[in-house]
Write an enzyme that holds these catalytic residues in place. Structure first.
Site, PDB file in Angstrom:
ATOM      1  N   CYS A 155      -9.525   7.964  28.232  1.00 43.84           N
ATOM      2  CA  CYS A 155      -9.188   8.615  29.298  1.00 43.84           C
ATOM      3  C   CYS A 155     -10.205   9.854  29.570  1.00 43.84           C
ATOM      4  CB  CYS A 155      -7.678   9.236  29.212  1.00 43.84           C
ATOM      5  SG  CYS A 155      -7.598  10.428  28.103  1.00 43.84           S
ATOM      6  N   LYS A 210      -2.365 -12.011 -15.839  1.00 45.66           N
ATOM      7  CA  LYS A 210      -1.211 -11.377 -15.363  1.00 45.66           C
ATOM      8  C   LYS A 210      -0.887 -11.693 -13.921  1.00 45.66           C
ATOM      9  CE  LYS A 210       0.311  -6.555 -14.886  1.00 45.66           C
ATOM     10  NZ  LYS A 210       0.446  -6.509 -13.613  1.00 45.66           N
ATOM     11  N   ARG A 251      13.910  -6.507 -12.459  1.00 43.01           N
ATOM     12  CA  ARG A 251      13.677  -5.537 -13.334  1.00 43.01           C
ATOM     13  C   ARG A 251      14.126  -4.278 -12.852  1.00 43.01           C
ATOM     14  NH1 ARG A 251       7.450  -3.476 -15.172  1.00 43.01           N
ATOM     15  NH2 ARG A 251       7.504  -3.115 -13.068  1.00 43.01           N
ATOM     16  N   LYS A 282      -1.485  -8.935 -26.079  1.00 44.59           N
ATOM     17  CA  LYS A 282      -0.124  -8.427 -27.090  1.00 44.59           C
ATOM     18  C   LYS A 282      -0.540  -8.794 -28.626  1.00 44.59           C
ATOM     19  CE  LYS A 282       3.301  -9.977 -23.569  1.00 44.59           C
ATOM     20  NZ  LYS A 282       4.234 -10.894 -23.152  1.00 44.59           N
ATOM     21  N   CYS A 342      -7.056  12.911  20.990  1.00 42.33           N
ATOM     22  CA  CYS A 342      -7.295  13.232  22.346  1.00 42.33           C
ATOM     23  C   CYS A 342      -6.384  14.140  22.671  1.00 42.33           C
ATOM     24  CB  CYS A 342      -6.916  11.725  22.976  1.00 42.33           C
ATOM     25  SG  CYS A 342      -6.831  11.832  24.723  1.00 42.33           S
ATOM     26  N   GLU A 397      -6.062   2.522  -6.186  1.00 44.11           N
ATOM     27  CA  GLU A 397      -5.486   3.763  -6.148  1.00 44.11           C
ATOM     28  C   GLU A 397      -4.510   4.519  -6.690  1.00 44.11           C
ATOM     29  OE1 GLU A 397      -7.363   3.967  -1.486  1.00 44.11           O
ATOM     30  OE2 GLU A 397      -5.644   3.027  -1.978  1.00 44.11           O
ATOM     31  N   TYR A 398      -3.443   3.288  -6.747  1.00 41.23           N
ATOM     32  CA  TYR A 398      -2.086   3.633  -7.564  1.00 41.23           C
ATOM     33  C   TYR A 398      -2.639   4.064  -9.186  1.00 41.23           C
ATOM     34  CZ  TYR A 398       2.231   3.342 -10.116  1.00 41.23           C
ATOM     35  OH  TYR A 398       3.333   3.436 -10.750  1.00 41.23           O
ATOM     36  N   ASP A 399      -3.418   3.180  -9.706  1.00 42.89           N
ATOM     37  CA  ASP A 399      -3.590   3.449 -11.061  1.00 42.89           C
ATOM     38  C   ASP A 399      -4.631   4.644 -11.329  1.00 42.89           C
ATOM     39  OD1 ASP A 399      -2.679   0.819 -11.765  1.00 42.89           O
ATOM     40  OD2 ASP A 399      -4.592  -0.204 -11.356  1.00 42.89           O
ATOM     41  N   LYS A 411      -6.701  -4.689 -16.267  1.00 41.64           N
ATOM     42  CA  LYS A 411      -6.766  -5.115 -14.778  1.00 41.64           C
ATOM     43  C   LYS A 411      -8.217  -5.304 -14.406  1.00 41.64           C
ATOM     44  CE  LYS A 411      -3.430  -4.209 -12.765  1.00 41.64           C
ATOM     45  NZ  LYS A 411      -2.736  -2.986 -12.307  1.00 41.64           N
TER      46      LYS A 411
END
EC number: 6.5.1.2
Length: 736
Positions: free
Chosen positions: A466, A127, A148, A347, A481, A43-45, A371
């Site tokens: 309830c 990773k 970092r 790399k 509710c 979701e972040y990506d 990823k």
């Protein structure tokens, strides 16, 4: 719903970029500074990718505070001292498909002007999901270790890493017994290992300064063992003090990454010494002297020869096909690895190529992270239960046939809300795909049997606890509710909130204890907590309670007879009234009866009361409506009156210091790098100033950080004094 790029107007794109910058900054803070992510990596990506797409389509709209310009997150308030990195610790761009890796390789070739017929090698390694750390060695001796942080400024953790066995205090120049590069995955998966029989004699002959960069992590088995040990230690401590043991109050780490981060970032290094942390290197930063190699492979092998672990799956790949094959090979081993990984890093191997390629805003052009998708599994959705939360929200929870996902047995999933159930079309009995990523609650991502004949799930229109009517909010997706404090589910959850650390912070009243006392009829409302002293003998008769634990509980309760007024207001669980709002309200009203009177008048349509409430900075119509609704409900008023018959909250006053900003209005804008916005506001209040969210003719001082925009311009136009964050820090320090 995300709008297609071609259908976006420039104004819509600018607004979306603003929202994305705020969302991503929030999640960066939660992940990097607080180790408490709320969304999955996927979701972040997706947020980051959408931001990149918008910036590519509208390059003239790129913001100063764009996520594409940032690495990590500014170091939050911490007892650890700050360290400025000599060479920035960069992030990595991501790829999510083979085609994107191929495009990365093609992009490198184009930039270097290298044809398809000319060889270009890359390295590939797993990773690991850990905490980035930089180790500075001078003449082979470790002199500093730092996290970092935001890439430019991190935290000094030198005393802490002294307790990590993988990190040598002194590098030993050992030649390798065998190389790391080129070959296929071997049976042992071993990293390049030093050969002690070939030790070089004499003093250090490497670079005068060499910063080794890598990841501090915790192996999966060690993570589970640590959580078990923390539970055992808490149980033993409770037994020793004759306290009731509540598992809900025991700190348990959500995943190995959080455990590693929390264990490394300790003020007391002796705590770190008790945690099973590990390290491996994947690169380097500042160097004084010659870099020990001309390729990534050569330098990584030299780092291993110095006695620092590197990835056992590090390889050199000559072709794109080898790169993709190594990704698949690592992915096939993922479930069996003793540590958690979330992808493969590629790399460019030659260092002269890396130097030519350089960097973009926050990442090198010569590296990319491919990823892994979130881990998934198939199972049966056996039932859907409806849970009622503290604010009355009805949340559907899926009960699953147990299934192993990412090494964890999953039996429950969140289904979020009624709309999500309808979107997925799920019903009890369906086969579903379940996804788990990081420490986020598992979720159903797909229904495999939507066409089978089975009745649709009917979301209730009454509260299952309830029987009160359950209604949808206008423009919202949640169903709530309407029973308020007459609803037993809301009562127990509100009682737990009332005694929580953020509110009255009453020790000894954990979730299980509250559930038990509620079931016995001893706790119906917050006021009943202060009547527990009359039930001492009854509590003592319960299993697990001793004289000392009962007395400790009752003493903790009695210590809250004169509670902080803002905390008491927060503890009542009024919708939209969080910690900051509660403080803002009490700074204005000082006493609870005055707040209640104004809220009741506002609900009755008294314009003067509405103006009084909305004139408070940060208080809008939603808060005014929530306060009015709370006091309009007869049962809530009875609970309020009953509580105030048991406690005596003092007049709320904010202690202030003499300062040049006392009595003035201060506005903070831009990116604050050494404190959060709430911390800045609290500092202003302590100095006797009013912290406002907008610039006007009444503003006396603007504190502007990087990325300050319209507020800065308006302040300059109005002739308002402007200082930077360092100037504000001097004012705070001078006031003591």
């Amino acid at each position: 719903m995300t709008t297609e790029l071609e259908n976006l107007s420039e104004a819509e794109a600018a607004n979306e970029l603003m929202r994305l910058a705020r969302q991503i900054a929030k999640h960066d803070r939660l992940y990097h500074a607080e180790d408490a992510p709320e969304i999955t990596d996927q979701e972040y990506d997706a947020l980051v990718r959408r931001n990149a797409e918008l910036e590519a389509a509208f390059p003239h709209l790129v913001r100063e505070d764009s996520p594409s310009r940032k690495v990590g997150h500014a170091v939050a308030a911490s007892p650890l001292s700050k360290v400025t990195h000599e060479v920035r610790m960069m992030s990595l761009d991501n790829a999510f498909a083979d085609e994107e890796v191929a495009e990365f390789v093609a992009r490198v070739r184009r930039y270097l002007n290298i044809g398809e017929d000319e060889a270009i090698a890359f390295t590939a390694e797993d990773k690991i999901d850990g905490l980035s750390c930089s180790l500075r060695y001078e003449n082979g001796k470790l002199v500093r270790a730092a996290t970092r942080g935001d890439g430019q400024v991190g935290e000094d953790v030198t005393p802490n890493v002294a307790h990590i066995g993988d990190i040598p205090q002194e590098l030993t120049p050992l030649p390798l017994a065998g190389g790391a590069g080129g070959g296929p995955l071997d049976d042992s998966g071993s990293a390049p290992t030093p050969d002690p029989s070939r030790r070089r004699e004499g003093k250090w002959n490497g670079p005068a300064v060499f910063e080794i960069r890598g990841e501090v992590y915790m192996a999966t088995a060690d993570f589970h063992a640590l959580n078990a040990r923390l539970m055992d230690e808490a149980r033993a401590e409770a037994d020793e003090k004759d306290n009731a043991f509540d598992t809900a109050k025991v700190r348990q780490f959500a995943n190995p990454r959080n455990a590693a981060a929390g264990s490394l970032r300790q003020k007391d290094a002796s705590v770190t010494a008790t945690r099973p942390l590990r390290f491996w290197a994947h690169g380097w930063g500042a160097v004084e002297g010659d870099v020990p190699g001309e390729t990534q492979v050569e330098v990584v092998e030299q780092i291993a020869a110095w006695g620092v672990p590197v990835s056992p799956l590090f390889r050199r790949c000559e072709t794109l096909e080898e790169m993709l094959a190594h990704y698949e090979a690592i992915g096939a081993q993922r479930a069996d690895l003793p540590y958690e990984i979330d992808g493969v890093v590629y790399k460019v191997d030659r260092l002269d190529y890396q130097q030519r390629l350089g960097f973009v805003a926050k990442a090198p052009r010569w590296a990319i992270a491919r990823k892994f998708p979130a881990e998934q599994a198939e199972t049966t959705l056996e039932n859907i239960d409806i849970q009622v939360g503290r604010t009355g929200k009805l949340t559907p929870v899926g009960r699953l046939a147990p299934v192993l996902v990412g090494g964890v047995t999953v039996t429950n999933v969140t289904l979020h809300n009624r709309d999500e159930i309808e979107r997925l079309g799920v019903r009890p009995g369906d086969r579903v795909v379940v996804q788990r990523a990081g420490d986020v609650i598992p979720q159903v991502v797909r229904n495999l049997t939507p066409d089978e004949k089975r009745d649709s799930f009917e979301f209730p229109d009454t509260c299952p606890e309830c029987g009160s009517e359950a209604v949808s909010e206008e423009g919202g997706v949640d169903v709530r509710c309407t029973g308020g404090l007459i609803c037993p589910a809301q009562r127990t959850e509100r009682l737990k909130h009332f005694v929580s650390r953020a509110a009255l912070d009453i020790d000894g009243l954990g979730e299980k204890t509250i559930d038990q006392f509620f079931a016995l009829g001893w706790l119906e409302s917050p006021a009943d907590i202060f009547r527990l002293k009359d039930r001492r003998d009854e509590i003592l008769a319960l299993e697990g309670w001793m004289d000392k634990s009962v007395d400790n509980l009752l003493a903790s309760v009695e210590a809250r007879r004169e509670p902080d007024t803002a905390r008491l207001l927060l503890g009542l669980g009024i919708r939209h009234v969080g910690a900051v709002t509660a403080r803002d309200l009490m700074k204005y009203f000082h006493e609870l009866p005055a707040l209640r009177e104004t809220a009741e008048k506002a609900r009755a349509g008294d314009e003067e009361a509405v103006v009084a409430l909305t004139s408070i900075d940060g208080i809008g119509s939603a808060v005014v409506e929530a306060l009015g609704d709370f006091f309009h409900e007869e049962h809530n008023r009875a609970v309020w009156d009953d509580l105030l018959s048991e406690v005596s909250p003092p007049r709320y006053e904010v202690e202030t210091l003499d300062s040049p900003v006392a009595g003035k209005t201060v506005v903070f804008t831009g990116k604050l790098e050494t404190m959060s916005r709430d911390e800045a506001k609290a500092q202003a209040e302590r100095l006797g100033a009013k912290a406002s969210g907008s610039v006007s003719a009444k503003t006396d001082l603007l504190v502007a950080g990087p990325g300050a925009g319209s507020k800065l311009k308006k302040a300059q136009d109005l002739g308002i004094e402007v200082i930077d964050e360092a100037g504000w820090a001097e004012i705070v320090a001078a006031a003591g």
